[in-house]
Each structure stands twice: as C-alpha cells, then as structure tokens.
Design a protein around this motif. Structure first.
Motif, PDB file in Angstrom:
ATOM      1  N   SER A 112       4.615  -4.288  99.008  1.00  0.00           N
ATOM      2  CA  SER A 112       3.374  -3.568  98.736  1.00  0.00           C
ATOM      3  C   SER A 112       2.891  -3.785  97.295  1.00  0.00           C
ATOM      4  O   SER A 112       1.715  -4.091  97.069  1.00  0.00           O
ATOM      5  CB  SER A 112       3.578  -2.075  99.010  1.00  0.00           C
ATOM      6  N   VAL A 113       3.784  -3.651  96.309  1.00  0.00           N
ATOM      7  CA  VAL A 113       3.362  -3.767  94.903  1.00  0.00           C
ATOM      8  C   VAL A 113       3.077  -5.213  94.525  1.00  0.00           C
ATOM      9  O   VAL A 113       2.257  -5.476  93.632  1.00  0.00           O
ATOM     10  CB  VAL A 113       4.431  -3.177  93.958  1.00  0.00           C
ATOM     11  N   CYS A 114       3.751  -6.173  95.197  1.00  0.00           N
ATOM     12  CA  CYS A 114       3.530  -7.579  94.866  1.00  0.00           C
ATOM     13  C   CYS A 114       2.394  -8.195  95.675  1.00  0.00           C
ATOM     14  O   CYS A 114       1.855  -9.240  95.285  1.00  0.00           O
ATOM     15  CB  CYS A 114       4.811  -8.385  95.109  1.00  0.00           C
TER      16      CYS A 114
ATOM     17  N   ASN B 190       9.021  -3.905  88.642  1.00  0.00           N
ATOM     18  CA  ASN B 190       9.559  -2.911  89.584  1.00  0.00           C
ATOM     19  C   ASN B 190      10.976  -3.298  90.022  1.00  0.00           C
ATOM     20  O   ASN B 190      11.306  -3.281  91.209  1.00  0.00           O
ATOM     21  CB  ASN B 190       8.641  -2.808  90.810  1.00  0.00           C
TER      22      ASN B 190
ATOM     23  N   ALA C 159       4.867  -8.691  88.890  1.00  0.00           N
ATOM     24  CA  ALA C 159       4.869  -7.348  89.494  1.00  0.00           C
ATOM     25  C   ALA C 159       6.270  -6.986  89.994  1.00  0.00           C
ATOM     26  O   ALA C 159       6.699  -5.831  89.898  1.00  0.00           O
ATOM     27  CB  ALA C 159       3.860  -7.292  90.639  1.00  0.00           C
TER      28      ALA C 159
END
Length: 509
Positions: A263-265, A249, A245
C-alpha cells in the motif's frame, strides 16, 4: 547475682579456610589460560619454582631441576637418580590426608558396553603440561611478530579523505566525523553538537558527511539503517521512489506486513517481492569487514576420543596445562648459606609454598578428570546419537556419584571446555533441566529445543505448525510440554511465530 571468675574447658569443631585450602579452591575454578597466568605469577614470586621449557633444562643456569608433574611417566635413568616431588613432599612440608580437600583416585576411561567395566590401562595422565612438542626452536620466536599488520577502518577512511578533500578545514571536520564511526559503520553522534564543538556551520558539516558517505565500503558513515541501505541502493542506481518508501517504512518490513508495504509503496506482489529480495542483498553492517577485534582462542581442558569399540577415552589436554619444576640444587645451595633465623624461615616457607602449589595442581587435574569422566558416563547417549539423546543432568547428580559437594562440581565445570566427537562444548552445557514425559520418563530441555527446531525446519510451507500443533506432536512422542514453554524455547532459538513464518515462506516461493 554474684560475679565471679572461673575457668572452663570446651571442645568444638569448626571448618577453617586455611590459605592452602583457599589456594586449592581458587585453582579449581580457574580456566586453563588463567591457570597458566597464576602459575607464572607464583614462579616469579618463588625462587624455588621454575617453568619447564620442554627440554628438561631450567631457565636458571647450572641448576638441577626435578619435574614435579611426571610421577606417572616412565622415568629415565638420570631421573631415577634424582628426587621427585613425592620425595620432597614430607610430613613437615605438607598437611596430613585429613586436610586434603579433594579426592584424587578416579579412572579416566569409560566403557559403555553392557559389562560397563572401567579400564586401568588409561588411568595415567602423566606429563601433563605444554611439553616440548609445540614449542619452536627459536626461543625468541613470537607469533605476534609473524602477523600481518591489519589496516583499520579509520585508516582506510582517512586515506580516502586525503584524496577526496583538499581543504584543511573540511579535512579536520572529516577526521572528527570518522572518529565518530562505531563498530558497525554508523555515525550516531549529534551532528549539531559536533558542529558547535568544531565551531563550523552545520551545512558545512553535512556537506563533508555527504562526501564521506560516498567512500568505500558502501553505506559507511550513515546515521541509521535506512540511510545506510539508501546509500548502497543509490550507488547501484536503484533508489527509486518506491524503494525509498519501503526504506521509510522498515518497521512494516520487520513485522512482515506485506499488505501494508504494498500500500505505501504502490506496487504489486511481484514488485514488492523483488524489492525485499534486493534489500536483503545489502549489507546492514558496512564496517564488519574491518573488524579487527582480537579473537580469543578456545582451548579445551578435556579431550574425549572413541576407543574404537564401545567406550570413550577421557584425558586432560596436556598442551594447555602448566608444567612446574623445582630447582633442587638451588634450594640446597641457599639452605647451606642461610645463617639467620629469618633466612631459614623464608626458605622453608617458599619450599612449603612450592609443594602446596604442586599438590593443588595435582588435585585440580584429578578432580577435573573425575568430573569429566562422570559426565561422559551420564551423557553417553549424546556422544553416540547427538543432542536428541541428551539426558537431564544436574550438579547434584554428578556430586552424589563422585562423592563431592555440588559447589566443587560447579567450580570444576565453570569456564572449562571438552572436545568431543560431536564438537567442543563447555562442561556446563551437559547440565540441563528436565521436562516430563510419559511413564515417568524425563527429557532434557536441550534435546526438546533441538526437536522443536527440527520439526519447524521440516514443516510444509502449506501447513505451518503453530505452537499448539507443536504441543500435539511432542505429546505424541511422549514429551509433556506446555504451549508457553514451546513459545519460550522458540523465541530463544530465534524462530519467529507461525504467522511470521507463513509470510516469509510466501515471499520465498
């Protein structure tokens, strides 16, 4: 109005660019490597010229050569009995002094002591040329013959291809893919177009590509940075969903948006710090180890050494300049054999061309020395204290002192380097714009850049300096500079903004 004929006598002055003057200007702006090539071409075209091999013998057998560049050296007894270039240069072969475009008299020693006296003990720059100290005894010696053959990246990949793939069709596809690898190790070609060109299914091409991506070095044949890093992580068995992830990004990582990455990971601060550290340990340019591009050697034109007291010795780099010989005996023999007007005219033209080349080389050497000496005089503080003491300097400042045109100074300082106790610098480096200060004082823009860099390097991680804070600090030191100028200098130095530096230092703690 009546039309009539009449004779009028008018007198006017104009500057004529003679071929000799054009040659002198051309030589002035050449680097030492280009100068060697130019002189070699002249030697090949003029039978009266020859290059000195450092032994005093010409490449032509049974000839009598005179060194045309050692007038300032102490001649031997044999040399005293032979005419030198000054004796061969007479009113018939050279123009008068009014046609000489450059000034030739200047000392090459600068004493920065309070009395600031010029020394006459170091004005000689005789014997300039490659000389014989750097030659090898074997005339057939070539440095290229001693170099080890270097394996290229394509050779390295093709060896692995032959071992890993046995199918002839897949080998052909692999060879075409390897040919698409660029200098960084990536394949940026359109794979669908390549498959159509080869007439193979895209699935087969992707299968071969997956095999190539397992080759050494790790990360090779990737299509972008994220895939290159993923290949290296997969090899280390570290490609889990969280770090994948992060790779998806990388733009957030480039912006140093740590909160967005968390947040994304779906990880905490400690994990995201470890992941970023692991990413930084990878190689984004897997082909860098196989970079076999030729490295150009930097050969300085001027050497500056301390005299051990309070001054500097400035001299030309003897090993970097060509040394030309005139074959006197050959000239005498062909002059005796010349019968026709065309033959005599040709010999006279070649002699004049040779003498002009000698004069132009001498003028180039003295002019370079002249400009370099004045640069040392102006930038004495830099040589003693470093870049923080670099003074603002323009071409006009030098031109006015040495009484030459700015264009001449510009030609002299182009593509020429100086060896100083502070390192090797292009002569253009010493010409910097000025930034205002208190009480009418000025500061070199290069010195201000260095001061900005040192302030940022020394900043406290708890108190990162903004551009406005840097303005305040520099004004306290007497440097009047605008915030946008600091931002421009900071970006030129590759230093991120205060917000980005604060994020980086949080990650390193």
């Amino acid at each position: 109005m009546a039309i009539s004929q009449r004779l009028e006598l008018r007198q006017s002055q104009s500057l004529v660019m003679t071929p000799q003057l054009q040659q002198a200007i051309k030589l002035l702006q050449l680097s030492n490597m280009d100068l060697v090539d130019y002189v070699q071409q002249e030697i090949e075209q003029n039978p009266l010229l020859d290059r000195d091999d450092g032994t005093g013998n010409s490449s032509l057998p049974e000839t009598d050569n005179t060194d045309l560049h050692s007038a300032a050296a102490s001649p031997s007894e044999n040399e005293k009995s032979q005419p030198d270039s000054l004796e061969l240069t007479n009113a018939e072969t050279l123009p008068d002094s009014n046609q000489a475009p450059l000034d030739n008299d200047f000392d090459n020693y600068y004493d920065s002591s309070p009395d600031n006296q010029w020394s006459e003990d170091n004005t000689s720059f005789s014997n300039w040329g490659p000389g014989g100290n750097t030659r090898f005894e074997d005339a057939s010696y070539s440095l290229e013959n001693s170099l080890e053959e270097t394996k290229t990246l394509r050779d390295h990949l093709r060896e692995q291809l032959n071992m890993e793939i046995s199918s002839p069709a897949e080998r052909i596809i692999g060879i075409h893919l390897i040919d698409q690898v660029d200098e960084t190790g990536y394949i940026r070609a359109d794979l669908e177009e390549l498959a159509a060109q080869l007439g193979c299914p895209i699935d087969l091409l992707l299968s071969v590509l997956a095999t190539l991506q397992e080759f050494d070095p790790a990360g090779i044949c990737a299509r972008d940075l994220a895939e290159c890093l993923a290949i290296q992580l997969r090899e280390k068995n570290r490609l889990d969903p969280a770090i994948q992830a992060l790779l998806d990004n990388l733009d957030l990582l480039a912006k140093r948006d740590i909160k967005g990455l968390r947040s994304v990971c779906g990880v905490d601060d400690e994990d995201i710090t470890d992941m970023i550290a692991e990413i930084r340990g990878l190689n984004p340019r897997p082909a860098a180890a196989f970079d076999t591009s030729d490295v150009e050697t930097l050969i300085p034109e001027v050497i500056i050494k301390s005299d051990g007291k309070d001054g500097w010795n400035i001299e030309l780099n003897n090993d970097a300049l060509p040394k030309v010989l005139l074959n006197n005996k050959y000239h005498g023999s062909i002059t005796d054999l010349a019968r026709t007007k065309e033959d005599k005219s040709y010999i006279s033209e070649q002699l004049q061309s040779a003498n002009w080349l000698i004069k132009a080389l001498h003028q180039r050497a003295t002019t370079v020395l002249k400009v370099a000496t004045e640069i040392v005089r102006q930038q004495d503080g830099f040589l003693k204290k470093g870049v923080q003491a670099l003074k603002p300097l323009t071409l006009k400042d030098i031109a006015e002192v040495i009484e030459m045109h700015e264009s001449t100074v510009s030609r002299v300082t182009s593509n020429k380097y100086m060896v100083t106790p502070r390192g090797t610098f292009e002569m253009k480096y010493f010409f910097t714009s000025s930034i205002g200060g208190d009480n009418g004082n000025t500061h070199s823009s290069e010195a201000v850049r260095d001061r900005i860099k040192r302030l940022i390097d020394e900043e406290d991680h708890k108190k990162i300096l903004s551009d406005d804070a840097l303005v305040t600090k520099l004004k306290a030191e007497g440097i009047d500079i605008a915030r946008r100028t600091i931002a421009k200098y900071r970006e030129a130095l590759g230093i991120p903004s205060s917000v980005q530096r604060r994020r980086e230092k949080k990650l390193t703690l």
